[in-house]
Design an enzyme around this catalytic site. Structure first.
Site, PDB file in Angstrom:
ATOM      1  CE  LYS A   3      -4.450  -2.915   0.683  1.00  0.00           C
ATOM      2  NZ  LYS A   3      -5.117  -1.612   0.511  1.00  0.00           N
TER       3      LYS A   3
HETATM    4  C1  LIG Z   1      -6.141  -0.732   0.900  1.00  0.00           C
HETATM    5  C2  LIG Z   1      -6.895   0.255   0.089  1.00  0.00           C
HETATM    6  C3  LIG Z   1      -7.935   1.037   0.612  1.00  0.00           C
HETATM    7  C4  LIG Z   1      -8.302   1.015   2.080  1.00  0.00           C
HETATM    8  O1  LIG Z   1      -8.774  -0.241   2.486  1.00  0.00           O
HETATM    9  P1  LIG Z   1      -8.742  -0.646   4.028  1.00  0.00           P
HETATM   10  O2  LIG Z   1      -9.256  -2.033   4.024  1.00  0.00           O
HETATM   11  O3  LIG Z   1      -9.629   0.299   4.726  1.00  0.00           O
HETATM   12  O4  LIG Z   1      -7.337  -0.532   4.471  1.00  0.00           O
HETATM   13  C5  LIG Z   1      -8.634   1.864  -0.243  1.00  0.00           C
HETATM   14  N1  LIG Z   1      -8.310   1.950  -1.548  1.00  0.00           N
HETATM   15  C6  LIG Z   1      -7.308   1.237  -2.094  1.00  0.00           C
HETATM   16  C7  LIG Z   1      -6.999   1.385  -3.518  1.00  0.00           C
HETATM   17  C8  LIG Z   1      -6.577   0.366  -1.295  1.00  0.00           C
HETATM   18  O5  LIG Z   1      -5.586  -0.336  -1.834  1.00  0.00           O
END
Ligand SMILES: *Cc1c(COP(=O)(O)O)cnc(C)c1O
Length: 307
Positions: free
Chosen positions: A159
């Site tokens: 992320k």
């Molecule tokens: C944060 C995110 C998600 C969702 O992840 P969660 O852990 O459910 O919040 C999905 N796709 C992307 C690209 C993200 O950055």
């Protein structure tokens, strides 16, 4: 506008919101060399506040940093403690939590070298990401002309700040055309995810979501696996194309910010009955019960805190 709180945790100290600042030559500001998390805290019916899947988020955070080669000088326990301290200091009963670690100031070459890694944790009150009405009635989605990065371009399991240029391009494109969210395909043309949410479709009571190739390993996605199977639905990880969404009975997005958001239209085709379907509603209701501490079976997903 964001709803300010009093303090932001910054490199181990709680500092007043307006004083949490960095230099303009911060490496991350130029090259996107940072990682972040989005976490939510919910207040339960009994008045207890808890963070949803805190440790899982912090483990993923350190893995994101590992993928980028960013040295974060805290372990999972220290990061979890810092989140709880920040919530308590701000007397926040529920809201959104944003940890961010980034390459700081020092060299401005591409190689981050010895630039220090800085870490912040901000918390604030943030309601439904796509609006309360979206949670209830679903949203209108359009397939973006921008695809998700190739699996060897920017690393989908991190992320990472820089990865979000891809999401911003897609989001702007479809928002300016009047849609709520963008569907993004992978470089082979298969469905990947949205700009910050994973996707599920439902057909004949079976849930399907793309495998973890070009998509982020969402924690809400993982929660949907557990919740849906506990409700008696089969869940499959399998590649599919956008026309399978057009013809699905139901579709929804999952993510910390968007929670469980029904999709009522894709590319101007109505999905199913054009509203939140029964499976989506059941999963969404069970998700909120779990997050708000009303489902004992999922109690280990919650970290309670006081303020
Ligand atoms: C944060 C995110 C998600 C969702 O992840 P969660 O852990 O459910 O919040 C999905 N796709 C992307 C690209 C993200 O950055």
């Amino acid at each position: 506008m964001i709803e300010k709180t009093e303090f932001i945790w910054f490199d181990g100290k709680l500092v007043p919101w307006d004083q949490a600042q960095v230099h303009v030559l911060t490496h991350c500001l130029h090259y996107g060399t940072g990682v972040f998390e989005g976490i939510r805290a919910y207040r339960g019916a009994n008045g207890t506040s808890s963070v949803f899947r805190l440790r899982d988020h912090m483990k993923r955070y350190l893995n994101s940093a590992k993928i980028l080669g960013l040295r974060v000088p805290y372990d999972v326990d220290e990061l979890c403690r810092a989140v709880l301290d920040t919530l308590t200091a701000n007397k926040l009963a529920e809201g959104y939590i944003r940890p961010l670690s980034f390459a700081g100031e020092g060299g401005v070459g591409v190689y981050p070298g010895d630039n220090p890694t800085r870490t912040i944790i901000a918390v604030w009150n943030w309601g439904a990401y796509l609006g309360a009405e979206a949670l209830e009635n679903g949203i209108r989605v359009k397939t973006s002309s921008f695809c998700r990065s190739h699996v060897n371009a920017t690393m989908s399991k991190a992320k990472a700040c820089g990865n979000y240029v891809n999401s911003v391009l897609a989001k702007m494109e479809v928002r300016e055309d009047g849609y709520d969210e963008a569907l993004m395909l992978d470089v082979n043309g298969f469905v990947a995810e949205a700009t910050g949410e994973n996707i599920f479709i439902v057909r004949n009571g079976v849930l399907k979501t793309p495998p973890l190739t070009a998509v982020l390993d969402g924690i809400t996605r993982d929660a949907v696996f557990a919740i849906a199977s506990d409700l008696g639905y089969a869940v499959r990880e399998q590649a599919f194309t956008r026309d399978e969404i057009y013809t699905a009975d139901e579709a929804f997005f999952s993510g910390t910010a968007a929670e469980i958001t029904p999709i009522r239209e894709l590319d101007n085709r109505v999905i199913g009955e054009g509203k939140a379907g029964p499976v989506t509603k059941a999963v969404q209701a069970a998700f909120f019960r779990a997050a708000r501490g009303d489902a004992p079976a999922y109690a280990d997903w919650l970290t309670p805190y006081t303020f």
